[in-house]
Write a protein that holds these residues in place. Structure first.
Motif, mmCIF file in Angstrom:
data_model
loop_
_atom_site.group_PDB
_atom_site.id
_atom_site.type_symbol
_atom_site.label_atom_id
_atom_site.label_comp_id
_atom_site.label_asym_id
_atom_site.label_seq_id
_atom_site.Cartn_x
_atom_site.Cartn_y
_atom_site.Cartn_z
ATOM 1 N N ARG A 108 0.807 -1.213 0.000
ATOM 2 C CA ARG A 108 0.000 0.000 0.000
ATOM 3 C C ARG A 108 0.846 1.270 0.000
ATOM 4 N N MET A 160 -1.705 4.303 -0.642
ATOM 5 C CA MET A 160 -3.029 3.948 -0.119
ATOM 6 C C MET A 160 -3.000 3.743 1.395
ATOM 7 N N VAL A 173 -4.824 6.160 3.846
ATOM 8 C CA VAL A 173 -6.238 6.078 4.195
ATOM 9 C C VAL A 173 -6.404 5.708 5.668
ATOM 10 N N PRO A 226 -5.722 6.166 9.438
ATOM 11 C CA PRO A 226 -5.238 7.287 10.254
ATOM 12 C C PRO A 226 -3.957 6.922 10.995
#
Lengths: 310, 259
Positions: free
Chosen positions: B48, B53, B56, B58
């Motif tokens: 990721r 990505m 995304v 937190p």
């Protein structure tokens, strides 16, 4: 041997099943019975007004002439309320669910929920005593500059107690309902779909348009309909805020009336045929609300194939 | 249409927790690279970070560099949105947009990047992408039907069609077959083989046979224990990793002795 062990069933579990299904069936039937009872009461009680000779009804021109201005007034107030509340509510809900930092989001959500806890008579008093006065300069400006639009035809009401003010107060009242419901729906958007949009190179707003709003569509419609239900039926706030009168196209003059406020204001002193007339007005409101809900259902089911439920 | 990826000294954190430590890897263009390793070793997390990505989640952040043909994905002023439009991703579970038709699903990413597209161009792109994902023959008569009505394997190929429709440089796949039956898995593996003619493909998989079947190079990730960071243990040609690995842990893993 095996057949006997299969035919034996656990008595207690089966009894629990039966009790539970019986209880849910009873609850379902009770709702239908109550609905039917209310409808029956309204029809029976309203019947004298519906068949009475026109000159005996208030206004002297029959029930239809009496009812249609306040039906239109009711719809105007509700439409104003929803036109203001829906975009604001969806915006706030999206902010809470997808943009705000977590601490702020929960605080804001709490405050919005508190709005729903304020009694409607307080909203009415606030609208009549404060908002109407503060907003009347705006009405004067609208009358001066936009007066050529029939909706803003002058002279503007000096007190500000107009259908537009009533609509704004209603908007504040339905705001928390729509916000809370849509926020819950938006929070339930599957992470998978949000990530699918982001992985395609969507910005946050594009992700919301691709994944969050389509997923929440049915929920948004339901939330708006619940808000509409409150706006249509709200009595006290409108009764206090609106200085009612005959039907008028201008939103910034005094005039217009809603069904709920009409019933509340006149019921205490009514007797005889007048009571029947007011109950008939209630029947009309009932039919409108029912119709609105059926339309909402229809909108939701129309796109069932694409709802993501399959 | 395909670029190389070079990762330098990459650490991935979830808030204060170091999830993946010190990864250095060079991924060639037009090749298939497989990441294998036990659950929780950070291979998906690392995947990721290759298209940002992970942001995304937190609190997730990285230190180090990921270079796409020399351009740092984490350089100042780099927009993650641009990164993701160049490095596409296919997820573990098929996730076509349920509210869109098959056709709109394929066009979803294109409409973001290029708002104006004529109907003819769109039709051609839909056909090209679906053919590229080996799905065209199965869906050409029902393009207006919802994508969620397809089988799991078809949905996953629809997601691949959606990813390649935006013509990315790299396609990342996070266990794309783990929710699919063997026949659908075979279809996806064949597709991966075709995709590498045009794209750089990086795939995370739990299935070692799959890694052996589809990839040119394999990277083995492992963790020393719970709470420890994941590390890249060994990276090399797939046949070397599976037949003659240089690290004992790799040999134990690929021969099924643990994990």
């Amino acid at each position: 041997m095996t057949t006997t062990s299969l035919t034996k069933s656990r008595g207690a579990g089966r009894a629990g099943d039966k009790v539970f299904s019986g209880a849910t069936l009873a609850a379902g039937c009770l709702i239908l019975a109550v609905l039917f009872g209310v409808a029956l009461f309204l029809v029976v009680q309203a019947f004298p007004a519906l068949v009475a000779s026109p000159d005996k009804i208030q206004g002297g021109q029959g029930f239809f002439a009496y009812i249609w201005p306040i039906v239109v007034g009711t719809l105007i107030a509700a439409v104003i309320a929803l036109a203001i509340a829906t975009p604001v509510a969806i915006g706030v809900a999206l902010f809470i669910s997808h943009f705000a930092p977590r601490g702020l989001a929960s605080g804001l959500g709490y405050v919005i929920d508190l709005l729903a806890a304020i009694p409607s008579v307080v909203y009415g008093a606030w609208g009549a005593a404060f908002l109407a006065k503060e907003i009347s300069p705006l009405y004067n400006w609208l009358a001066d500059n936009m007066g050529w639009v029939p909706l803003f035809q002058g002279p503007a009401s000096a007190t500000g107690k107009t259908i537009l003010t009533a609509g704004i107060v209603l908007a504040v009242m339905v705001l928390p309902i729509i916000t809370s419901l849509t926020r819950e729906i938006f929070l339930q958007t599957p992470k998978l779909h949000e990530e699918a949009a982001l992985a395609l190179g969507a910005t946050r707003w594009e992700m919301i348009r691709m994944a969050v709003l389509p997923f929440g569509r049915a929920g948004i419609v339901s939330a708006v309909m619940l808000g509409l239900g409150r706006a249509l039926g709200e009595t006290m706030a409108v009764a206090l805020v609106l200085s009612s009168g005959a039907l008028t196209a201008s939103l910034i003059q005094s005039g217009n009336q809603t069904i709920a406020a009409e019933i509340a204001l006149n019921f205490p002193e009514a007797s005889g045929l007048k009571v029947s007339t007011l109950i008939a007005a209630g029947l009309v409101l009932f039919v409108i609300t029912l119709g609105v809900n059926m339309i909402a259902r229809w909108i939701i089911t129309r796109h069932k194939e694409f709802s993501g439920a399959n | 249409m395909s670029k190389r990826i070079d990762v330098k000294d990459l650490n991935v954190y979830y808030s204060k927790f170091l999830a993946v430590e010190d990864v250095n890897i060079n991924i060639d263009p037009k090749s298939v690279t497989a990441f294998i390793g036990p659950s929780g070793c950070g291979k998906s997390t690392f995947l990721r970070t290759l298209n940002r990505m992970h942001e995304v989640i937190p609190g997730a952040r990285v230190e180090g560099e990921v270079l796409l043909d020399g351009d740092n994905l984490y350089g100042p002023g780099v927009d993650p949105v641009t990164v993701r439009s160049q490095i596409g991703m296919v997820f573990q579970r098929p996730n076509p947009f349920p509210t869109m038709s098959i056709r709109d699903n394929v066009l979803a990413g294109v409409k973001l990047n290029n708002h104006k597209i004529s109907k003819g161009e769109a039709d051609a792109l839909v056909e090209r992408s679906l053919r590229g994902a080996n799905l065209w023959n199965e869906v050409k008569d029902r393009l207006a039907k919802p994508g969620s009505g397809l089988s799991g394997g078809q949905q996953q190929r629809l997601c691949i069609a959606r990813a390649i429709a935006v013509e990315p440089q790299v396609i990342l796949m996070d266990e794309p077959c783990s929710a699919l039956d063997p026949i659908s898995t075979l279809a996806i593996e064949d597709l991966i083989n075709d995709l590498k003619d045009q794209y750089t493909v990086v795939i995370v998989t739990h299935n070692m046979q799959q890694a052996a079947r589809v990839s040119d190079k394999t990277a083995f990730f492992n963790i020393a224990g719970t709470g420890k960071p994941g590390k890249l243990i060994e990276y090399g040609e797939t046949h070397t990793i599976f037949s003659n690995p240089s690290v004992k842990a790799t040999e134990d893993y690929v021969s099924g002795r643990f994990g």
